[in-house]
Design a protein around this motif. Structure first.
Motif, PDB file in Angstrom:
ATOM      1  N   UNK A 192       0.847  -1.193   0.000  1.00  0.00           N
ATOM      2  CA  UNK A 192       0.000   0.000   0.000  1.00  0.00           C
ATOM      3  C   UNK A 192       0.882   1.243   0.000  1.00  0.00           C
ATOM      4  N   UNK A 193       0.585   2.174  -0.893  1.00  0.00           N
ATOM      5  CA  UNK A 193       1.244   3.476  -0.892  1.00  0.00           C
ATOM      6  C   UNK A 193       0.263   4.486  -0.303  1.00  0.00           C
ATOM      7  N   UNK A 194       0.746   5.311   0.625  1.00  0.00           N
ATOM      8  CA  UNK A 194      -0.104   6.257   1.335  1.00  0.00           C
ATOM      9  C   UNK A 194       0.714   7.476   1.707  1.00  0.00           C
ATOM     10  N   UNK A 195       0.055   8.621   1.842  1.00  0.00           N
ATOM     11  CA  UNK A 195       0.767   9.815   2.274  1.00  0.00           C
ATOM     12  C   UNK A 195       0.681   9.957   3.782  1.00  0.00           C
ATOM     13  N   UNK A 196       1.667  10.630   4.359  1.00  0.00           N
ATOM     14  CA  UNK A 196       1.630  10.985   5.775  1.00  0.00           C
ATOM     15  C   UNK A 196       0.899  12.316   5.859  1.00  0.00           C
ATOM     16  N   UNK A 197      -0.162  12.362   6.622  1.00  0.00           N
ATOM     17  CA  UNK A 197      -1.054  13.513   6.602  1.00  0.00           C
ATOM     18  C   UNK A 197      -0.489  14.737   7.306  1.00  0.00           C
ATOM     19  N   UNK A 198      -0.904  15.882   6.788  1.00  0.00           N
ATOM     20  CA  UNK A 198      -0.637  17.178   7.402  1.00  0.00           C
ATOM     21  C   UNK A 198      -1.827  17.478   8.324  1.00  0.00           C
ATOM     22  N   UNK A 199      -1.703  18.447   9.220  1.00  0.00           N
ATOM     23  CA  UNK A 199      -2.796  18.719  10.168  1.00  0.00           C
ATOM     24  C   UNK A 199      -4.157  19.016   9.528  1.00  0.00           C
ATOM     25  N   UNK A 200      -4.196  19.700   8.402  1.00  0.00           N
ATOM     26  CA  UNK A 200      -5.474  20.053   7.778  1.00  0.00           C
ATOM     27  C   UNK A 200      -5.963  19.034   6.755  1.00  0.00           C
ATOM     28  N   UNK A 201      -5.320  17.881   6.678  1.00  0.00           N
ATOM     29  CA  UNK A 201      -5.720  16.847   5.726  1.00  0.00           C
ATOM     30  C   UNK A 201      -6.423  15.711   6.454  1.00  0.00           C
ATOM     31  N   UNK A 202      -7.019  14.822   5.671  1.00  0.00           N
ATOM     32  CA  UNK A 202      -7.553  13.588   6.238  1.00  0.00           C
ATOM     33  C   UNK A 202      -6.395  12.910   6.960  1.00  0.00           C
ATOM     34  N   UNK A 203      -6.622  12.488   8.182  1.00  0.00           N
ATOM     35  CA  UNK A 203      -5.566  11.861   8.965  1.00  0.00           C
ATOM     36  C   UNK A 203      -5.416  10.393   8.556  1.00  0.00           C
ATOM     37  N   UNK A 204      -4.191   9.999   8.235  1.00  0.00           N
ATOM     38  CA  UNK A 204      -3.937   8.655   7.705  1.00  0.00           C
ATOM     39  C   UNK A 204      -3.337   7.695   8.730  1.00  0.00           C
ATOM     40  N   UNK A 205      -3.160   8.134   9.971  1.00  0.00           N
ATOM     41  CA  UNK A 205      -2.502   7.290  10.968  1.00  0.00           C
ATOM     42  C   UNK A 205      -3.215   5.954  11.169  1.00  0.00           C
ATOM     43  N   UNK A 208      11.910   9.890  10.347  1.00  0.00           N
ATOM     44  CA  UNK A 208      11.884  10.630   9.089  1.00  0.00           C
ATOM     45  C   UNK A 208      12.298  12.083   9.282  1.00  0.00           C
ATOM     46  N   UNK A 209      12.693  12.717   8.186  1.00  0.00           N
ATOM     47  CA  UNK A 209      13.145  14.103   8.166  1.00  0.00           C
ATOM     48  C   UNK A 209      11.976  15.023   7.828  1.00  0.00           C
ATOM     49  N   UNK A 210      11.909  16.172   8.491  1.00  0.00           N
ATOM     50  CA  UNK A 210      10.896  17.176   8.200  1.00  0.00           C
ATOM     51  C   UNK A 210      11.438  18.100   7.118  1.00  0.00           C
ATOM     52  N   UNK A 211      10.704  18.224   6.014  1.00  0.00           N
ATOM     53  CA  UNK A 211      11.153  19.067   4.900  1.00  0.00           C
ATOM     54  C   UNK A 211      10.783  20.528   5.151  1.00  0.00           C
ATOM     55  N   UNK A 212      11.222  21.397   4.262  1.00  0.00           N
ATOM     56  CA  UNK A 212      10.883  22.822   4.356  1.00  0.00           C
ATOM     57  C   UNK A 212       9.381  23.041   4.184  1.00  0.00           C
ATOM     58  N   UNK A 213       8.675  22.049   3.632  1.00  0.00           N
ATOM     59  CA  UNK A 213       7.216  22.132   3.467  1.00  0.00           C
ATOM     60  C   UNK A 213       6.498  21.523   4.667  1.00  0.00           C
ATOM     61  N   UNK A 214       7.257  21.178   5.729  1.00  0.00           N
ATOM     62  CA  UNK A 214       6.707  20.517   6.921  1.00  0.00           C
ATOM     63  C   UNK A 214       6.107  19.150   6.609  1.00  0.00           C
ATOM     64  N   UNK A 215       6.741  18.440   5.694  1.00  0.00           N
ATOM     65  CA  UNK A 215       6.324  17.092   5.327  1.00  0.00           C
ATOM     66  C   UNK A 215       7.383  16.124   5.828  1.00  0.00           C
ATOM     67  N   UNK A 216       6.953  15.080   6.542  1.00  0.00           N
ATOM     68  CA  UNK A 216       7.883  14.029   6.959  1.00  0.00           C
ATOM     69  C   UNK A 216       8.144  13.110   5.781  1.00  0.00           C
ATOM     70  N   UNK A 217       9.411  12.834   5.533  1.00  0.00           N
ATOM     71  CA  UNK A 217       9.781  11.903   4.473  1.00  0.00           C
ATOM     72  C   UNK A 217      11.190  11.395   4.721  1.00  0.00           C
TER      73      UNK A 217
END
Length: 144
Positions: A61-74, A113-122
């Motif tokens: 399964x491929x999934x995104x790690x959610x940001x605070x204002x997105x659907x939470x994927x945890x 994971x590393x936090x990017x300049x866009x505040x995205x963990x990857x």
């Protein structure tokens, strides 16, 4: 190759303006939702995803790690590991449209994971040990 149709740049500018307006409207609507409602909708969506036959049949399964204002994927990510499936998350390349889908070893792996300049963990750019989802893959891919 033929030159672009007349008005092509005008159409592209109109499309960009429409996308900007749509994004602004969505941001406004999201801000208007309370935290409890966002959480409720996230739970509903998580249940729909994890109960879907294609999800149940899938091993990877491929999934995104959610940001605070997105659907939470945890909840979905926790279920992926609970079900013994493989989980892949995106790693975006700076100044590029390129994205790799890299494997997480566990839900706890997210904390490494590393936090990017866009505040995205990857995974960091120098993280070359992770499996890339499509590298040499013979797997059949589904889109839900």
């Amino acid at each position: 190759m033929e030159p672009p149709a007349e008005g092509g740049s005008e159409m592209a500018a109109a499309l960009r303006a429409a996308k900007r307006a749509l994004r602004a409207d969505l941001r406004h609507r999201l801000r208007a939702l309370g935290a409890a409602e966002k959480q409720r909708q996230s739970r509903v969506l998580s249940r729909k995803v994890t109960e879907h036959s294609k999800y149940q049949e899938s091993k990877r399964i491929a999934i995104f790690l959610s940001m605070p204002d997105e659907i939470q994927t945890e909840e979905i990510i926790m279920d992926i590991f609970k079900q013994g499936k493989e989980c892949f998350i995106p790693r975006y390349k700076p100044h590029s449209n390129h994205m790799d889908m890299l494997k997480l070893s566990s839900a706890e792996d997210i904390s490494s994971l590393t936090l990017t300049s866009w505040n995205i963990l990857q995974p960091s750019d120098d993280d070359s040990a992770r499996e890339e989802a499509l590298a040499g893959s013979e797997y059949f891919h589904h889109t839900l």
